[in-house]
Motif scaffolding. Structure first.
Motif, PDB file in Angstrom:
ATOM      1  N   HIS A   1     -10.669   8.560  -4.726  1.00 27.34           N
ATOM      2  CA  HIS A   1      -9.668   8.165  -5.626  1.00 27.34           C
ATOM      3  C   HIS A   1      -8.549   8.667  -5.368  1.00 27.34           C
ATOM      4  CE1 HIS A   1     -13.013   6.729  -8.184  1.00 27.34           C
ATOM      5  NE2 HIS A   1     -13.772   7.724  -8.151  1.00 27.34           N
ATOM      6  N   ASP A   2      -8.130   9.484  -4.412  1.00 25.67           N
ATOM      7  CA  ASP A   2      -6.936   9.991  -4.088  1.00 25.67           C
ATOM      8  C   ASP A   2      -6.172   9.065  -3.503  1.00 25.67           C
ATOM      9  OD1 ASP A   2      -5.467  12.312  -4.055  1.00 25.67           O
ATOM     10  OD2 ASP A   2      -5.585  12.523  -1.999  1.00 25.67           O
ATOM     11  N   HIS A   3      -6.702   8.131  -3.014  1.00 21.60           N
ATOM     12  CA  HIS A   3      -5.902   6.910  -2.364  1.00 21.60           C
ATOM     13  C   HIS A   3      -4.950   6.370  -3.210  1.00 21.60           C
ATOM     14  CE1 HIS A   3      -8.144   3.694  -4.525  1.00 21.60           C
ATOM     15  NE2 HIS A   3      -7.435   3.084  -4.078  1.00 21.60           N
ATOM     16  N   VAL A   4      -4.885   6.747  -4.247  1.00 22.90           N
ATOM     17  CA  VAL A   4      -4.092   5.900  -5.456  1.00 22.90           C
ATOM     18  C   VAL A   4      -2.576   6.859  -5.258  1.00 22.90           C
ATOM     19  CG1 VAL A   4      -5.513   4.966  -7.057  1.00 22.90           C
ATOM     20  CG2 VAL A   4      -4.633   7.350  -7.479  1.00 22.90           C
ATOM     21  N   ASN A   5      -2.664   8.078  -4.690  1.00 18.53           N
ATOM     22  CA  ASN A   5      -1.397   8.699  -4.632  1.00 18.53           C
ATOM     23  C   ASN A   5      -0.753   8.664  -3.086  1.00 18.53           C
ATOM     24  OD1 ASN A   5      -1.776  10.043  -7.157  1.00 18.53           O
ATOM     25  ND2 ASN A   5      -3.487  11.259  -5.957  1.00 18.53           N
ATOM     26  N   TRP A   6      -1.467   7.754  -2.397  1.00 19.27           N
ATOM     27  CA  TRP A   6      -0.615   7.593  -1.163  1.00 19.27           C
ATOM     28  C   TRP A   6      -0.159   6.203  -1.046  1.00 19.27           C
ATOM     29  CZ3 TRP A   6      -2.562  10.475   3.656  1.00 19.27           C
ATOM     30  CH2 TRP A   6      -3.496  11.572   3.511  1.00 19.27           C
ATOM     31  N   GLN A   7       0.613   5.985  -0.039  1.00 23.50           N
ATOM     32  CA  GLN A   7       1.478   4.703   0.066  1.00 23.50           C
ATOM     33  C   GLN A   7       0.897   3.779   1.434  1.00 23.50           C
ATOM     34  OE1 GLN A   7       5.589   4.757  -0.676  1.00 23.50           O
ATOM     35  NE2 GLN A   7       5.550   7.163  -0.812  1.00 23.50           N
ATOM     36  N   PHE A   8       1.046   2.473   1.261  1.00 20.86           N
ATOM     37  CA  PHE A   8       0.377   1.690   2.080  1.00 20.86           C
ATOM     38  C   PHE A   8       1.319   0.616   2.242  1.00 20.86           C
ATOM     39  CE2 PHE A   8      -2.927   3.923   0.050  1.00 20.86           C
ATOM     40  CZ  PHE A   8      -3.721   4.473   1.103  1.00 20.86           C
ATOM     41  N   THR A   9       1.058  -0.054   3.464  1.00 16.28           N
ATOM     42  CA  THR A   9       1.835  -1.288   3.977  1.00 16.28           C
ATOM     43  C   THR A   9       0.999  -2.135   4.769  1.00 16.28           C
ATOM     44  OG1 THR A   9       4.157  -2.173   4.686  1.00 16.28           O
ATOM     45  CG2 THR A   9       2.949  -0.239   5.732  1.00 16.28           C
ATOM     46  N   ASP A  10       1.167  -3.346   4.461  1.00 18.09           N
ATOM     47  CA  ASP A  10       0.622  -4.275   5.647  1.00 18.09           C
ATOM     48  C   ASP A  10       1.585  -4.973   6.539  1.00 18.09           C
ATOM     49  OD1 ASP A  10       2.051  -5.848   3.967  1.00 18.09           O
ATOM     50  OD2 ASP A  10       0.449  -7.443   3.310  1.00 18.09           O
ATOM     51  N   ASP A  11       2.787  -4.269   6.389  1.00 14.37           N
ATOM     52  CA  ASP A  11       3.742  -4.631   7.503  1.00 14.37           C
ATOM     53  C   ASP A  11       3.483  -3.587   8.737  1.00 14.37           C
ATOM     54  OD1 ASP A  11       6.431  -4.710   8.983  1.00 14.37           O
ATOM     55  OD2 ASP A  11       7.223  -5.509   6.988  1.00 14.37           O
ATOM     56  N   TYR A  12       3.323  -4.148  10.045  1.00 15.88           N
ATOM     57  CA  TYR A  12       3.093  -3.495  11.015  1.00 15.88           C
ATOM     58  C   TYR A  12       4.448  -2.767  11.453  1.00 15.88           C
ATOM     59  CZ  TYR A  12       2.468  -2.953  16.094  1.00 15.88           C
ATOM     60  OH  TYR A  12       2.567  -2.557  17.592  1.00 15.88           O
ATOM     61  N   LYS A  13       5.551  -3.423  11.515  1.00 15.08           N
ATOM     62  CA  LYS A  13       6.836  -2.784  11.700  1.00 15.08           C
ATOM     63  C   LYS A  13       7.115  -1.600  11.010  1.00 15.08           C
ATOM     64  CE  LYS A  13       8.514  -6.635  14.157  1.00 15.08           C
ATOM     65  NZ  LYS A  13       9.849  -7.808  14.422  1.00 15.08           N
ATOM     66  N   GLU A  14       6.838  -1.650   9.547  1.00 11.59           N
ATOM     67  CA  GLU A  14       7.176  -0.774   8.672  1.00 11.59           C
ATOM     68  C   GLU A  14       6.362   0.313   8.850  1.00 11.59           C
ATOM     69  OE1 GLU A  14       8.049  -0.410   3.848  1.00 11.59           O
ATOM     70  OE2 GLU A  14       6.373  -1.722   4.500  1.00 11.59           O
ATOM     71  N   ALA A  15       5.106   0.445   9.135  1.00 13.95           N
ATOM     72  CA  ALA A  15       4.192   1.220   9.483  1.00 13.95           C
ATOM     73  C   ALA A  15       4.609   2.101  10.770  1.00 13.95           C
ATOM     74  CB  ALA A  15       2.784   0.788   9.561  1.00 13.95           C
ATOM     75  N   LEU A  16       5.002   1.467  11.843  1.00 15.39           N
ATOM     76  CA  LEU A  16       5.610   2.059  13.022  1.00 15.39           C
ATOM     77  C   LEU A  16       6.960   2.822  12.804  1.00 15.39           C
ATOM     78  CD1 LEU A  16       4.432  -0.288  15.771  1.00 15.39           C
ATOM     79  CD2 LEU A  16       3.599   1.859  15.138  1.00 15.39           C
ATOM     80  N   ALA A  17       7.823   2.603  11.610  1.00 11.72           N
ATOM     81  CA  ALA A  17       8.778   3.202  11.528  1.00 11.72           C
ATOM     82  C   ALA A  17       8.824   4.568  10.654  1.00 11.72           C
ATOM     83  CB  ALA A  17       9.873   2.166  10.909  1.00 11.72           C
ATOM     84  N   GLN A  18       7.409   4.952  10.370  1.00 10.89           N
ATOM     85  CA  GLN A  18       7.218   5.960   9.571  1.00 10.89           C
ATOM     86  C   GLN A  18       7.356   7.265  10.550  1.00 10.89           C
ATOM     87  OE1 GLN A  18       6.662   5.646   6.111  1.00 10.89           O
ATOM     88  NE2 GLN A  18       7.392   3.656   6.712  1.00 10.89           N
ATOM     89  N   PRO A  19       7.663   8.568  10.176  1.00 10.29           N
ATOM     90  CA  PRO A  19       7.488   9.567  10.812  1.00 10.29           C
ATOM     91  C   PRO A  19       6.126   9.923  11.435  1.00 10.29           C
ATOM     92  CG  PRO A  19       8.838  10.235   8.961  1.00 10.29           C
ATOM     93  CD  PRO A  19       8.181   8.900   8.688  1.00 10.29           C
ATOM     94  N   CYS A  20       5.024   9.591  10.641  1.00 12.03           N
ATOM     95  CA  CYS A  20       3.774   9.703  11.071  1.00 12.03           C
ATOM     96  C   CYS A  20       3.122   8.390  11.052  1.00 12.03           C
ATOM     97  CB  CYS A  20       3.113  10.864  10.323  1.00 12.03           C
ATOM     98  SG  CYS A  20       1.258  11.207  10.645  1.00 12.03           S
ATOM     99  N   LYS A  21       2.896   7.893  12.136  1.00 10.95           N
ATOM    100  CA  LYS A  21       2.219   6.367  12.235  1.00 10.95           C
ATOM    101  C   LYS A  21       0.642   6.489  12.110  1.00 10.95           C
ATOM    102  CE  LYS A  21       6.188   5.830  15.266  1.00 10.95           C
ATOM    103  NZ  LYS A  21       6.739   7.279  15.133  1.00 10.95           N
ATOM    104  N   ILE A  22       0.312   6.024  11.086  1.00 10.36           N
ATOM    105  CA  ILE A  22      -1.140   5.820  10.982  1.00 10.36           C
ATOM    106  C   ILE A  22      -1.470   4.595  10.525  1.00 10.36           C
ATOM    107  CG2 ILE A  22      -3.117   6.812   9.411  1.00 10.36           C
ATOM    108  CD1 ILE A  22      -1.489   9.358   9.143  1.00 10.36           C
ATOM    109  N   ALA A  23      -2.730   4.052  10.941  1.00  6.81           N
ATOM    110  CA  ALA A  23      -3.330   2.899  10.696  1.00  6.81           C
ATOM    111  C   ALA A  23      -4.719   3.005  10.114  1.00  6.81           C
ATOM    112  CB  ALA A  23      -3.356   1.811  11.845  1.00  6.81           C
ATOM    113  N   MET A  24      -5.089   2.248   8.985  1.00  2.00           N
ATOM    114  CA  MET A  24      -6.534   2.284   8.719  1.00  2.00           C
ATOM    115  C   MET A  24      -7.376   0.890   8.905  1.00  2.00           C
ATOM    116  SD  MET A  24      -6.514   5.051   5.396  1.00  2.00           S
ATOM    117  CE  MET A  24      -6.457   6.595   5.549  1.00  2.00           C
ATOM    118  N   MET A  25      -8.208   0.778   9.469  1.00  2.00           N
ATOM    119  CA  MET A  25      -8.487  -0.437   9.691  1.00  2.00           C
ATOM    120  C   MET A  25     -10.353  -0.559   9.634  1.00  2.00           C
ATOM    121  SD  MET A  25      -6.050  -1.985  10.692  1.00  2.00           S
ATOM    122  CE  MET A  25      -6.536  -3.542  11.612  1.00  2.00           C
ATOM    123  N   PRO A  26     -10.819  -1.811   9.586  1.00  2.00           N
ATOM    124  CA  PRO A  26     -12.381  -1.938   9.604  1.00  2.00           C
ATOM    125  C   PRO A  26     -12.464  -1.822  11.125  1.00  2.00           C
ATOM    126  CG  PRO A  26     -11.512  -4.132   8.969  1.00  2.00           C
ATOM    127  CD  PRO A  26     -10.185  -2.886   9.110  1.00  2.00           C
TER     128      PRO A  26
END
Length: 373
Positions: free
Chosen positions: A27-52
């Motif tokens: 339930h804590d995932h609502v407090n986190w931020q997500f994106t489906d933009d690959y480039k935006e994710a790699l522009a973050q200070p900490c680069k994390i991906a969540m995948m099946p």
């Protein structure tokens, strides 16, 4: 570093079976931020991906060709969720290494061999998912008309074996609630010919009754649901009418005769715990031993569960069905008095397992993030 302020690359589509963020963060995932933009994710200070898991493996239900152009080696951490039963080595060799993933966490849906990689954690997704879809009810033990429920599901040889044995006992079949129909025939396709021959031997020249829906179903029972919907519903009305369950898990036999398992506990076993059922298990060798290793209790104080130790699935199923016939001769009230503590214990153990596993997954993730330089 406050990771919840960074956007995480999260694989979510309308047809995906799993939301990896929700799986790992609850339930804590609502407090986190997500994106489906690959480039935006790699522009973050900490680069994390969540995948099946196996998102990059052609033929997998999670495969998406667009991810072949993404370089996952650029992520500081890739978090994977497997909801099926793939081995640790298979996920590493077919998903992690081809994607160039350097730092990872994996939630495994089943156990084929021991999880030796500390970055893997066992999480029976289908069991937990079933709990999330169903409310808890208290069953009454009065006015139970029938002995067993055998909701057999997809057509597989270990389930055909159970159906064949029930056909041998018309008295038992008529005193049970049995359902055997689906659209997925031999879905896993790894059953040996000798097991097929054994089922034919049990049938002794007769045709298997398939598809089969017991006359003991009533209008209140969910016989009109689609096969995939039936598996998602705890059949409380059926449980109110039957004393015991025949539980045929997704896997029935060992891939070979040398190793126990695989251990793939699904909604079928979750229903046993949620509804506080006594059950006889038709599954790979040492499935009951594996269940006990998770902290649950089984019913060896009432029936002979030595069938769980037999490697040959023909002999294991024969011995297991012997226990079905044994229970059919017992006084259900006396049996219930002996197993009530066990079934109640398993209910609370199941709820506790969900809670502790989710906590362990979140802690593992946060520790991994803290170690990212």
């Amino acid at each position: 570093m406050k990771i919840s302020e960074h956007k995480i690359f999260n694989f979510v589509t309308p047809t995906s079976a799993i939301n990896v963020a929700s799986d790992w963060l609850g339930h804590d995932h609502v407090n986190w931020q997500f994106t489906d933009d690959y480039k935006e994710a790699l522009a973050q200070p900490c680069k994390i991906a969540m995948m099946p898991a196996l998102f990059n493996y052609p033929g997998s239900y999670t495969y998406r060709e667009k991810f072949k152009k993404y370089d996952f080696s650029k992520f500081d951490l890739v978090v994977l969720s497997d909801i099926e039963c793939h081995s640790q080595d298979y996920i590493i060799e077919e998903c992690i290494q081809p994607a160039g993933i350097k730092n990872y966490l994996v939630a495994a849906g089943g156990v084929t061999t021991e999880l030796t990689d500390p970055d893997f954690i066992y999480r029976p997704w289908w069991m937990f998912h079933h709990r999330s879809l169903n409310s808890i009810q208290v069953s009454s033990y009065n006015k139970r008309e029938f002995l067993f429920d055998a909701l057999l599901g997809s057509r597989k040889l270990h389930r055909s074996y159970v159906m064949a044995r029930l056909q041998q006992r018309p008295d038992l079949l008529s005193n049970s609630i049995v359902n055997y129909r689906d659209t997925f025939i031999n879905h896993w396709g790894n059953d040996p010919k000798y097991l097929y021959d054994h089922v034919q031997k049990v049938l002794n020249g007769k045709e298997l009754q398939w598809p089969y829906v017991s006359e003991n179903f009533t209008e209140e029972q969910p016989q009109d649901l689609e096969p995939h919907q039936i598996s998602e519903v705890t059949p409380w009305d059926i449980y109110e009418k039957t004393h015991y369950s025949i539980c045929c898990e997704s896997f029935g036999n060992n891939p070979d005769d040398t190793n126990p398992g695989p251990f793939f506990l699904t909604e079928k076993t979750a229903k046993m715990f949620m509804a506080q059922r006594m059950f006889i298990m038709f599954a790979p060798q040492h499935t009951l031993r594996f269940i006990k290793s998770l902290g649950f209790k089984t019913f060896d104080s009432v029936i002979d569960e030595s069938y769980d130790d037999i490697a040959d699935p023909r002999k294991r199923f024969d011995r297991a069905f012997d226990q079905v016939e044994y229970l059919a001769e017992q006084d259900p009230a006396e049996v219930y008095e002996k197993v009530m503590f066990i079934t109640q214990y398993n209910f609370f153990m199941f709820m506790d397992l969900i809670k502790k596993t989710k906590e362990a997954m979140l802690n593992k993730l946060l520790q991994k993030i803290d170690n990212i330089e």
